[in-house]
Write an enzyme that holds these catalytic residues in place. Structure first.
Site, PDB file in Angstrom:
ATOM      1  N   ASP A  20     -23.861   9.020   2.856  1.00  0.00           N
ATOM      2  CA  ASP A  20     -23.136   7.897   2.251  1.00  0.00           C
ATOM      3  C   ASP A  20     -21.903   8.478   1.577  1.00  0.00           C
ATOM      4  O   ASP A  20     -21.786   9.702   1.419  1.00  0.00           O
ATOM      5  CB  ASP A  20     -24.029   7.186   1.214  1.00  0.00           C
ATOM      6  N   SER A  21     -21.013   7.604   1.129  1.00  0.00           N
ATOM      7  CA  SER A  21     -19.824   8.064   0.419  1.00  0.00           C
ATOM      8  C   SER A  21     -20.197   8.685  -0.931  1.00  0.00           C
ATOM      9  O   SER A  21     -19.338   9.255  -1.592  1.00  0.00           O
ATOM     10  CB  SER A  21     -18.875   6.888   0.176  1.00  0.00           C
ATOM     11  N   CYS A  83     -24.369   3.567   4.611  1.00  0.00           N
ATOM     12  CA  CYS A  83     -23.140   3.066   3.993  1.00  0.00           C
ATOM     13  C   CYS A  83     -22.630   1.917   4.858  1.00  0.00           C
ATOM     14  O   CYS A  83     -22.360   2.107   6.048  1.00  0.00           O
ATOM     15  CB  CYS A  83     -22.125   4.208   3.944  1.00  0.00           C
ATOM     16  N   THR A  85     -19.771   0.372   4.638  1.00  0.00           N
ATOM     17  CA  THR A  85     -18.357   0.564   4.972  1.00  0.00           C
ATOM     18  C   THR A  85     -18.232   1.502   6.173  1.00  0.00           C
ATOM     19  O   THR A  85     -17.458   1.237   7.099  1.00  0.00           O
ATOM     20  CB  THR A  85     -17.615   1.171   3.754  1.00  0.00           C
ATOM     21  N   GLU A 161     -21.000   5.665  -9.455  1.00  0.00           N
ATOM     22  CA  GLU A 161     -20.957   7.125  -9.231  1.00  0.00           C
ATOM     23  C   GLU A 161     -21.031   7.880 -10.565  1.00  0.00           C
ATOM     24  O   GLU A 161     -21.551   8.983 -10.630  1.00  0.00           O
ATOM     25  CB  GLU A 161     -19.668   7.509  -8.495  1.00  0.00           C
ATOM     26  N   CYS A 193     -23.261  -3.399   0.014  1.00  0.00           N
ATOM     27  CA  CYS A 193     -22.842  -2.011  -0.241  1.00  0.00           C
ATOM     28  C   CYS A 193     -24.077  -1.297  -0.772  1.00  0.00           C
ATOM     29  O   CYS A 193     -24.768  -1.811  -1.659  1.00  0.00           O
ATOM     30  CB  CYS A 193     -21.718  -1.987  -1.274  1.00  0.00           C
ATOM     31  N   HIS A 195     -24.445   1.067  -2.679  1.00  0.00           N
ATOM     32  CA  HIS A 195     -24.421   1.423  -4.109  1.00  0.00           C
ATOM     33  C   HIS A 195     -24.976   0.282  -4.976  1.00  0.00           C
ATOM     34  O   HIS A 195     -25.473   0.528  -6.078  1.00  0.00           O
ATOM     35  CB  HIS A 195     -22.983   1.699  -4.578  1.00  0.00           C
TER      36      HIS A 195
END
Ligand code: DGL
Length: 281
Positions: A20-21, A83, A85, A161, A193, A195
């Protein structure tokens, strides 16, 4: 870009690769660990390059290539793109260019649209996901008769984050993003998303109680299991010690905190072997 093919057959004792990012995909990773307790995993948190949400499709694809090649080099047998995105912008490229199965994650529009009694659903996701061709074709397919309130969650990923899930800044942003959804009388909120599941306690506080919040974590874990079974690469017996390696390319203590919370709440068995480390990738 050149295609990369691997002729070595995948073995069932290889790892499940996840990326993931940043830390968001840990919400998906946890579902995989719960559903597939005999599997070892390698998780890449690409926090150094987060957020992906505002980047161009080409930039996102380049980052996905980097993550994919890192996971293949580390011996992954399957790659979970944890993720939304990255999936909505780049999974077609990855599937066309790498000879390894990819599991993606997309906003759970279908179940929300089918179950909504108010015929009104909210979708909170990144700009990159909401503007993608893949998202708009899925959305068109399932929301003909439904009001969809799409909102870009600008600023949420950097706060998550930093571990600021419960901060006043996060609450302020969420309040403004949820206001048009509440005004439209939504009864389902889709978290688009990976997150955002970390915001569940705050979201529940801010939303009317009749709103159901859904994300795609469990579905991704089930699909991972199905593909491992189909490709005969699933671990069906205790053939090796299970180990989970979580790598971040940014010094972040947040992952450790999340793992502690998962263990304390029983979402992950206490004895699960998990190693969190910095890695440059
Ligand atoms: N967690 C990611 C997603 O599911 C990416 C968020 C970002 O980096 O902007 O979309």
């Amino acid at each position: 870009m050149k295609a990369v093919f691997y002729f070595r057959p995948m073995q069932n004792n290889q790892h499940i690769g996840v990326f993931d990012s940043g830390i968001g995909g840990i919400s998906i990773w946890k579902e995989i660990v719960q559903l597939l307790p005999l599997e070892s995993t390698i998780y890449l948190a690409d926090s150094k390059y987060a957020p992906y949400g505002g980047k161009s499709q080409d930039e996102i694809t380049q980052l996905c290539i980097k993550n994919t090649e890192t996971l293949i080099a580390l011996g992954a047998k399957i790659i979970v793109v944890a993720c939304n995105t990255a999936t909505t912008n780049s999974i077609e490229y990855l599937r066309a260019n790498y000879n390894i199965p990819f599991i993606g994650i997309e906003p759970a529009i279908k179940p929300a649209a089918l179950q909504s009694k108010n015929k009104s659903i909210g979708i909170l996701a990144t700009k990159g996901t909401l503007n993608s061709r893949l998202f708009s074709s899925t959305s068109k397919r399932y929301t003909q008769e439904i009001d969809t309130i799409e909102v870009i969650g600008t600023g949420l990923v950097p706060l998550i984050e930093q571990g600021k899930m419960n901060s006043s800044e996060t609450k302020k942003l969420l309040t403004s993003y949820l206001t048009p959804m509440i005004a439209a009388n939504i009864d389902y909120l889709v978290l688009g998303c990976s997150h955002y599941p970390f915001l569940l306690p705050v979201l529940k506080e801010l939303l009317p109680s009749q709103v159901t919040i859904i994300d795609s974590g469990e579905a991704v874990a089930r699909q991972t299991k199905a593909i491992l079974e189909q490709t005969k690469t699933i671990c069906t017996e205790d053939i090796h010690p299970v180990m989970h390696q979580i790598y971040s390319n940014d010094a972040t203590p947040v992952i450790e905190d999340i793992i502690v919370r998962f263990r304390e709440s029983g979402q992950i068995p206490l004895k699960t072997a998990i190693q969190v480390a910095y890695k440059d990738f």
